[in-house]
Design a protein around this motif. Structure first.
Motif, short mmCIF file in Angstrom:
data_model
loop_
_atom_site.label_atom_id
_atom_site.label_comp_id
_atom_site.label_asym_id
_atom_site.label_seq_id
_atom_site.Cartn_x
_atom_site.Cartn_y
_atom_site.Cartn_z
N GLN A 137 0.54 -1.35 -0.21
CA GLN A 137 -0.21 -0.67 -0.35
C GLN A 137 0.70 1.33 -0.49
N SER A 138 2.13 1.27 0.86
CA SER A 138 3.10 1.92 0.81
C SER A 138 3.33 2.74 -0.61
N ILE A 139 3.72 1.60 -1.40
CA ILE A 139 4.10 1.66 -2.35
C ILE A 139 2.87 2.50 -3.65
N GLN A 140 2.00 1.86 -3.50
CA GLN A 140 0.86 2.66 -4.75
C GLN A 140 0.26 3.51 -3.70
N LEU A 141 1.04 4.14 -2.47
CA LEU A 141 0.02 5.58 -1.90
C LEU A 141 1.81 6.71 -2.62
N GLU A 142 3.00 5.96 -2.96
CA GLU A 142 3.79 6.72 -3.07
C GLU A 142 3.80 7.22 -4.89
N ASN A 143 2.78 5.76 -5.48
CA ASN A 143 3.23 5.96 -7.24
C ASN A 143 1.62 7.31 -7.40
N VAL A 144 0.37 7.17 -6.50
CA VAL A 144 -0.21 8.18 -6.87
C VAL A 144 0.41 9.56 -6.34
N GLU A 145 1.19 10.08 -5.85
CA GLU A 145 1.79 11.07 -5.73
C GLU A 145 2.27 11.28 -6.62
N VAL A 146 3.19 10.48 -7.07
CA VAL A 146 4.12 10.81 -8.52
C VAL A 146 3.56 11.31 -9.60
N TRP A 147 2.49 10.54 -10.16
CA TRP A 147 1.76 10.68 -11.33
C TRP A 147 0.33 11.47 -10.54
N MET A 148 0.17 12.21 -10.06
CA MET A 148 -0.74 13.13 -9.58
C MET A 148 -0.82 14.42 -10.73
N ALA A 149 0.11 14.59 -10.64
CA ALA A 149 0.63 16.11 -11.21
C ALA A 149 0.45 15.78 -12.85
N THR A 150 1.14 14.33 -13.31
CA THR A 150 0.87 14.09 -14.55
C THR A 150 -0.02 13.25 -15.03
N ASP A 151 -0.71 12.67 -14.50
CA ASP A 151 -1.67 11.58 -15.14
C ASP A 151 -2.15 10.69 -13.98
N ARG A 152 -3.23 11.78 -14.30
CA ARG A 152 -4.92 11.59 -13.13
C ARG A 152 -5.24 10.41 -13.10
N ALA A 153 -5.03 9.39 -14.23
CA ALA A 153 -6.24 8.31 -14.35
C ALA A 153 -4.65 7.69 -13.60
N LYS A 154 -3.63 8.06 -13.68
CA LYS A 154 -3.06 6.46 -13.31
C LYS A 154 -2.57 6.33 -11.93
N ALA A 155 -2.82 7.54 -11.72
CA ALA A 155 -2.80 8.38 -10.01
C ALA A 155 -4.20 7.34 -9.03
N SER A 156 -5.46 7.47 -9.68
CA SER A 156 -6.83 7.26 -9.60
C SER A 156 -5.99 5.37 -9.75
N ASP A 157 -5.49 5.20 -10.30
CA ASP A 157 -5.91 3.33 -10.23
C ASP A 157 -4.56 3.36 -8.89
N HIS A 158 -4.08 3.71 -8.91
CA HIS A 158 -3.00 3.01 -7.27
C HIS A 158 -3.67 3.86 -6.29
N LEU A 159 -4.31 4.52 -6.11
CA LEU A 159 -5.17 5.29 -5.47
C LEU A 159 -5.79 4.14 -5.10
N THR A 160 -6.58 3.61 -5.98
CA THR A 160 -7.71 2.53 -5.73
C THR A 160 -7.36 0.77 -5.34
N LYS A 161 -5.87 0.24 -6.16
CA LYS A 161 -5.19 -0.47 -5.29
C LYS A 161 -4.71 -0.31 -4.26
N ALA A 162 -4.04 1.30 -3.55
CA ALA A 162 -3.81 1.39 -2.33
C ALA A 162 -5.22 1.11 -1.21
N ARG A 163 -6.61 1.51 -1.97
CA ARG A 163 -7.44 0.58 -1.18
C ARG A 163 -7.55 -0.51 -0.83
N SER A 164 -7.67 -0.83 -1.73
CA SER A 164 -7.90 -2.44 -1.26
C SER A 164 -7.12 -3.53 -0.82
N LEU A 165 -5.77 -3.00 -1.19
CA LEU A 165 -4.50 -3.45 -0.23
C LEU A 165 -4.79 -3.14 1.41
N GLY A 166 -4.89 -1.67 1.27
CA GLY A 166 -5.52 -1.05 3.29
C GLY A 166 -6.71 -2.38 3.76
#
Length: 316
Positions: A137-166
């Motif tokens: 989950q920590s890795i997925q949240l870091e990916n969200v931070e990386v893609w938040m500004a450039t690709d919100r679709a990927k950031a949303s996908d990583h956020l969904t995965k982080a929620r599932s892992l939680g």
């Protein structure tokens, strides 16, 4: 005085020496008895009565001596047996108290060891399941931070995965906490609790479980809880390590013991080279604590087969 010597000998010596002392005491008594009439015969002050002859007096003395000898012999035998019985009872009580003390120490040691093993098992399960989920989950949240500004679709996908892992981590925590409950049966019978557990296991892991039970009388509460934990631990091992698709569980009552058989069609392992057998070790220790027999048979590509036999003592 002779009786006091014999009683003292009973307190100090074993049976062989006791009999020797009693024999010496009896011989001393006989010698003193035989010498008594000659040494302590009262002086004759006048002629003997005409109705008392010398032969009659000797017969009377001999009769008294014989009776005294027999009486003292019976008293010696009584003293030996009575003191021996008292000493044996005292020794038995002492040995029983010592055995109870050793048993209490052993039971406390087993309890402490079982508690330590249970804590280690839970710590390992938390590390393997919850720790892995939180790390991912920590890795997925870091990916969200990386893609938040450039690709919100990927950031949303990583956020969904982080929620599932939680959610997975929370479910694992709840499962671990549930294993700490004092009464895992929750008022159910053992058959009902095992049926519910196997159905839940089949639904969450997609591993088929064939469960059968044949119990004619209720199982004592502590034994039922232990059997529940044994099956629970076995299913946990199957889901983590076996790669099996089917598990067979059979619980039957055989005369004065309960028999639990658990088999799977997984990849199996070599018991002597098993490095993930912490749960199996806990199952064996739990079985031994109940006075039972734990047998494990497994080979690569032949699955794992466990047979547990626990003597049935007491009622629920």
């Amino acid at each position: 005085m002779l009786l006091i010597v014999v009683i003292r000998a009973c307190l100090l010596f074993p049976w062989k020496q006791r009999l020797m002392v009693a024999s010496v005491a009896y011989g001393s008594f006989l010698a003193r008895l035989m010498m008594g009439p000659q040494r302590f015969r009262p002086p004759r002050l006048g002629p003997p009565p005409p109705w008392r002859g010398r032969g009659l007096s000797q017969e009377l003395v001999a009769s008294l001596q014989l009776r005294s000898a027999l009486l003292f012999g019976l008293v010696l035998i009584f003293v030996l047996l009575m003191v021996g019985a008292l000493l044996t009872e005292h020794l038995s009580r002492t040995e029983l108290a010592s055995a109870n003390q050793r048993l209490r120490k052993y039971a406390l040691m087993i309890e402490n060891q079982a508690t330590l093993q249970e804590r280690n098992r839970i710590a390992r399960e938390m590390h393997d399941s919850v720790g892995h989920s939180l790390t991912a989950q920590s890795i997925q949240l870091e990916n969200v931070e990386v893609w938040m500004a450039t690709d919100r679709a990927k950031a949303s996908d990583h956020l969904t995965k982080a929620r599932s892992l939680g959610k997975d981590a929370l479910q694992n925590v709840r499962h671990t906490v549930a294993t700490l409950r004092n009464n895992p049966l929750k008022g159910q019978s053992l058959s009902q609790a095992l049926t519910k557990m196997t159905q839940e296991f089949e639904r969450t892991t997609s591993i088929q479980v064939q469960f059968s039970t044949h119990l004619e009388t209720p199982v004592p509460r502590e034994m039922a809880a232990a059997l529940y934990r044994l099956v629970q631990e076995a299913l946990t091992n199957v889901s983590k390590h076996s790669e099996a698709t089917q598990v067979t569980i059979n619980l039957t009552e055989q005369e004065m013991e309960l028999s639990l058989k658990i088999s799977d069609n997984g990849k199996g392992f070599l018991p002597g080279k098993n490095t993930t057998g912490f749960g199996l070790q806990g199952m064996q220790e739990r079985t031994v604590a109940l006075g039972g027999l734990f047998e494990l048979h497994s080979q690569p590509q032949t699955g794992c087969h466990i047979q547990i036999q626990i003597p049935r003592l007491g009622e629920e």
